[in-house]
Design a protein around this motif. Structure first.
Motif, PDB file in Angstrom:
ATOM      1  N   GLY A   1      -7.023   6.652  -4.797  1.00 35.83           N
ATOM      2  CA  GLY A   1      -7.921   6.227  -3.734  1.00 35.83           C
ATOM      3  C   GLY A   1      -7.735   4.789  -3.289  1.00 35.83           C
ATOM      4  O   GLY A   1      -7.796   4.510  -2.098  1.00 35.83           O
TER       5      GLY A   1
ATOM      6  N   LEU B   1     -10.191  -3.622   4.158  1.00 35.52           N
ATOM      7  CA  LEU B   1      -9.845  -4.908   4.770  1.00 35.52           C
ATOM      8  C   LEU B   1     -10.531  -5.049   6.126  1.00 35.52           C
ATOM      9  O   LEU B   1     -11.105  -6.100   6.435  1.00 35.52           O
ATOM     10  N   LEU B   2     -10.463  -3.960   6.915  1.00 29.74           N
ATOM     11  CA  LEU B   2     -11.115  -3.993   8.225  1.00 29.74           C
ATOM     12  C   LEU B   2     -12.612  -4.239   8.080  1.00 29.74           C
ATOM     13  O   LEU B   2     -13.203  -5.035   8.799  1.00 29.74           O
TER      14      LEU B   2
ATOM     15  N   LEU C   1     -11.808   1.673  15.818  1.00 33.12           N
ATOM     16  CA  LEU C   1     -10.706   2.100  14.953  1.00 33.12           C
ATOM     17  C   LEU C   1     -11.257   2.757  13.694  1.00 33.12           C
ATOM     18  O   LEU C   1     -10.789   3.820  13.269  1.00 33.12           O
TER      19      LEU C   1
ATOM     20  N   MET D   1      -3.708  -5.748  15.149  1.00 35.22           N
ATOM     21  CA  MET D   1      -5.037  -6.309  15.390  1.00 35.22           C
ATOM     22  C   MET D   1      -5.285  -7.574  14.593  1.00 35.22           C
ATOM     23  O   MET D   1      -6.214  -8.305  14.868  1.00 35.22           O
ATOM     24  N   MET D   2      -4.487  -7.810  13.573  1.00 33.28           N
ATOM     25  CA  MET D   2      -4.756  -8.979  12.743  1.00 33.28           C
ATOM     26  C   MET D   2      -3.625  -9.989  12.896  1.00 33.28           C
ATOM     27  O   MET D   2      -2.513  -9.646  13.280  1.00 33.28           O
TER      28      MET D   2
ATOM     29  N   ALA E   1     -12.612  -7.915  20.124  1.00 36.03           N
ATOM     30  CA  ALA E   1     -12.022  -7.655  18.805  1.00 36.03           C
ATOM     31  C   ALA E   1     -12.952  -6.824  17.926  1.00 36.03           C
ATOM     32  O   ALA E   1     -12.527  -5.865  17.279  1.00 36.03           O
TER      33      ALA E   1
ATOM     34  N   ILE F   1      -7.538   0.738   1.012  1.00 36.76           N
ATOM     35  CA  ILE F   1      -7.367  -0.711   1.251  1.00 36.76           C
ATOM     36  C   ILE F   1      -7.416  -1.083   2.737  1.00 36.76           C
ATOM     37  O   ILE F   1      -8.154  -1.997   3.110  1.00 36.76           O
ATOM     38  N   PRO F   2      -6.665  -0.377   3.627  1.00 37.03           N
ATOM     39  CA  PRO F   2      -6.726  -0.795   5.038  1.00 37.03           C
ATOM     40  C   PRO F   2      -8.136  -0.777   5.602  1.00 37.03           C
ATOM     41  O   PRO F   2      -8.551  -1.737   6.274  1.00 37.03           O
ATOM     42  N   GLN F   3      -8.880   0.296   5.299  1.00 39.37           N
ATOM     43  CA  GLN F   3     -10.244   0.373   5.834  1.00 39.37           C
ATOM     44  C   GLN F   3     -11.137  -0.694   5.231  1.00 39.37           C
ATOM     45  O   GLN F   3     -11.974  -1.283   5.914  1.00 39.37           O
TER      46      GLN F   3
ATOM     47  N   ILE G   1      -3.207  -1.421  12.469  1.00 42.66           N
ATOM     48  CA  ILE G   1      -3.915  -2.601  11.968  1.00 42.66           C
ATOM     49  C   ILE G   1      -3.080  -3.885  12.092  1.00 42.66           C
ATOM     50  O   ILE G   1      -3.624  -4.912  12.479  1.00 42.66           O
TER      51      ILE G   1
ATOM     52  N   ASP H   1     -13.254  -3.215  19.078  1.00 40.01           N
ATOM     53  CA  ASP H   1     -11.979  -2.537  18.804  1.00 40.01           C
ATOM     54  C   ASP H   1     -11.928  -2.040  17.364  1.00 40.01           C
ATOM     55  O   ASP H   1     -11.572  -0.896  17.096  1.00 40.01           O
ATOM     56  N   MET H   2     -12.284  -2.945  16.436  1.00 39.16           N
ATOM     57  CA  MET H   2     -12.179  -2.577  15.030  1.00 39.16           C
ATOM     58  C   MET H   2     -13.200  -1.513  14.662  1.00 39.16           C
ATOM     59  O   MET H   2     -12.921  -0.625  13.851  1.00 39.16           O
TER      60      MET H   2
ATOM     61  N   LEU I   1     -10.798   6.523  12.436  1.00 40.58           N
ATOM     62  CA  LEU I   1     -10.266   6.867  11.119  1.00 40.58           C
ATOM     63  C   LEU I   1     -11.185   7.853  10.421  1.00 40.58           C
ATOM     64  O   LEU I   1     -10.717   8.803   9.783  1.00 40.58           O
TER      65      LEU I   1
ATOM     66  N   PRO J   1      -5.147   2.606  -2.988  1.00 38.65           N
ATOM     67  CA  PRO J   1      -4.191   2.297  -1.920  1.00 38.65           C
ATOM     68  C   PRO J   1      -4.582   2.909  -0.587  1.00 38.65           C
ATOM     69  O   PRO J   1      -4.389   2.283   0.456  1.00 38.65           O
ATOM     70  N   VAL J   2      -5.166   4.118  -0.605  1.00 32.15           N
ATOM     71  CA  VAL J   2      -5.512   4.763   0.661  1.00 32.15           C
ATOM     72  C   VAL J   2      -6.643   4.016   1.374  1.00 32.15           C
ATOM     73  O   VAL J   2      -6.659   3.908   2.593  1.00 32.15           O
TER      74      VAL J   2
ATOM     75  N   VAL K   1     -13.403   9.446   2.573  1.00 29.15           N
ATOM     76  CA  VAL K   1     -12.090   9.379   1.926  1.00 29.15           C
ATOM     77  C   VAL K   1     -12.188   9.831   0.479  1.00 29.15           C
ATOM     78  O   VAL K   1     -11.380  10.630  -0.001  1.00 29.15           O
TER      79      VAL K   1
ATOM     80  N   ILE L   1       0.840  -1.201   0.000  1.00 30.98           N
ATOM     81  CA  ILE L   1       0.000   0.000   0.000  1.00 30.98           C
ATOM     82  C   ILE L   1       0.873   1.248   0.000  1.00 30.98           C
ATOM     83  O   ILE L   1       0.646   2.197  -0.756  1.00 30.98           O
TER      84      ILE L   1
ATOM     85  N   ARG M   1     -13.448  -7.680   7.193  1.00 30.28           N
ATOM     86  CA  ARG M   1     -13.197  -8.534   8.356  1.00 30.28           C
ATOM     87  C   ARG M   1     -14.391  -8.485   9.318  1.00 30.28           C
ATOM     88  O   ARG M   1     -14.913  -9.508   9.712  1.00 30.28           O
TER      89      ARG M   1
END
Lengths: 222, 218
Positions: free
Chosen positions: B162, B171-172, B196, A162-163, B189, B167-169, A159, B192-193, B200, B164-165, B140, A116, B175
């Motif tokens: 957009g 994925l969360l 998070l 957490m994973m 868990a 992707i983390p969110q 992150i 927590d997510m 964000l 790459p920016v 975003v 990323i 999940r």
């Protein structure tokens, strides 16, 4: 040729890392075996990349506060050097993973994070190239640089905690796992490998900045 | 300050109601994409369903948000510049895009259930995560659309910047949305997510408010 003290220090530290890293004894760990030496080279790449990207963002913020093309040149030069270290980090990691995890890429959360980061900086350069006006390019680029860096921090620092991850330390403590290193390795890793590569990164960036300054001489003094 | 935001928001919504261009455009996009998915997959298994759902949300968001931002012409931007501040303008845009995206997400959730089968076990939990996700996505991409509006080839740039920016969110989100599909999470868990992601969202809003004024002056 006279070099300033920190460049000499960089040469000394990295020579020490090269010789000691390959020749000194390391603990015998299952699976890792001799590949544990890669820790001197793989892990500092990420620290260097974070430092360089931090410098890039710092200069982007300075540009927004006081528009000066020199800050823009510095921001892009640090980002370029940071990307080089990021690519090296992925490559060294993939070689290491090939021997220890069985395949170069296994969609580990930290591998994704590093991919990323590289994509973000690639997008930063594409964005800059798509704007022709120099001042506008610098300003829009700075805004994206800051925004993307802030969004990147949770991806790299929160992150992964957490994973589940294949990387040592896994949940709760990503990054280099100090438990795998003994004192013989620590005296190479902390005082020499990390600062040595960070200094090298700063040195490379300073050369890129100097080249860019010559290339854009007309713009800077206009 | 507050009044300006409401006025700008009202103007966007009113334009939407009168022209009905973005809404039906994106709606058609949603419907046809999901229909094509139905033709090719019919009833996918649970994980595929989940993955497809979030990918479709991503593409819907790129389209919906890009439309709302890029429709402003240069002259109109100059007009806004003279009557409102950048902070009010960006907040109005953020809120407007959240509304549009929430609407589109709920429609696509219903269409997904209708056409691609219904693997959801806890519907309301999943719906809540979808709301959170569509807020994340729209925040975003609103910021990125504001950046892309300054460059050429805006639509493709938005995707390049957009993905790459986000992707983390994303994925969360994929999940935690498994909670709605019946997966059991560890005690803390899930919350927590969720926290998070909420954090964000707040971060993106703060960044937008701080950074947009620099894009504004031209």
């Amino acid at each position: 040729m006279r070099l300033s003290w920190w460049k000499l220090l960089c040469i000394v530290l990295l020579s020490y890392v090269l010789f000691a890293g390959f020749l000194m004894a390391v603990p015998r760990k299952a699976i890792l075996n001799e590949t544990i030496r890669n820790i001197y080279f793989h892990v500092p790449m990420w620290q260097t990349m974070m430092v360089l990207c931090g410098c890039s963002v710092y200069h982007s913020i300075r540009f927004l506060r006081k528009p000066d093309l020199l800050s823009d040149i510095k921001a892009t030069s640090y980002a370029t050097a940071g990307m080089v270290f990021g690519i090296l980090g992925i490559v060294t990691g993939a070689i290491w993973a090939n021997y220890t995890w069985g395949k170069p890429w296994s969609n580990d959360i930290k591998q994704i994070g590093s991919a990323i980061a590289l994509l973000i900086y690639a997008a930063y350069f594409v964005l800059r190239n798509s704007i022709t006006d120099i001042d506008k390019r610098a300003r829009v680029g700075a805004v994206y640089n800051i925004f993307a860096f802030v969004m990147l921090l949770p991806a790299l620092w929160i992150i992964p905690r957490m994973m589940e991850s294949l990387h040592p330390g896994g949940q709760g403590n990503p990054g280099a796992d100090p438990r795998d290193m003994d004192t013989r390795m620590r005296i190479i890793f902390y005082p020499a490998a990390i600062p040595g590569f960070i200094l090298l990164g700063l040195w490379i960036s300073s050369l890129v900045i100097r080249v860019r300054k010559i290339e854009d001489k007309n713009l800077l003094h206009a | 300050m507050y009044k300006h935001i409401v006025t700008l928001l009202k103007k966007d919504l009113l334009l939407e109601l009168r022209q009905q261009y973005t809404f039906y455009g994106v709606l058609l996009y949603v419907a046809s994409t999901i229909f094509v998915l139905y033709l090719s997959l019919e009833q996918p298994e649970t994980n595929v369903w989940n993955g497809l759902f979030w990918m479709i949300q991503l593409f819907i968001c790129v389209n919906a948000v890009a439309k709302s931002f890029l429709q402003e012409t240069k002259g109109r931007m100059l007009y806004f510049y003279s009557i409102a501040g950048p902070v009010q303008f960006i907040i109005a845009k953020l809120v407007y895009n959240i509304i549009i995206m929430l609407l589109m997400s709920s429609i696509s959730l219903l269409l997904f259930q209708l056409l691609l089968g219904n693997p959801l076990i806890h519907f309301w939990q999943f719906a809540g995560i979808v709301c959170l996700g569509s807020i994340s996505l729209s925040l975003v991409f609103t910021m990125l659309a504001a950046i892309a509006a300054k460059a050429q080839q805006q639509a493709s740039l938005m995707a390049i910047m957009g993905f790459p920016v986000i992707i983390p969110q994303l994925l969360l989100l994929m999940r935690i949305s498994k909670a709605g599909l019946g997966e059991i999470f560890k005690e803390s868990a899930l919350s927590d997510m969720v926290w998070l992601l909420t954090g964000l969202n707040g971060l993106v809003m703060i960044m937008a408010v701080i950074l947009f004024p620099f894009l504004w002056k031209d």
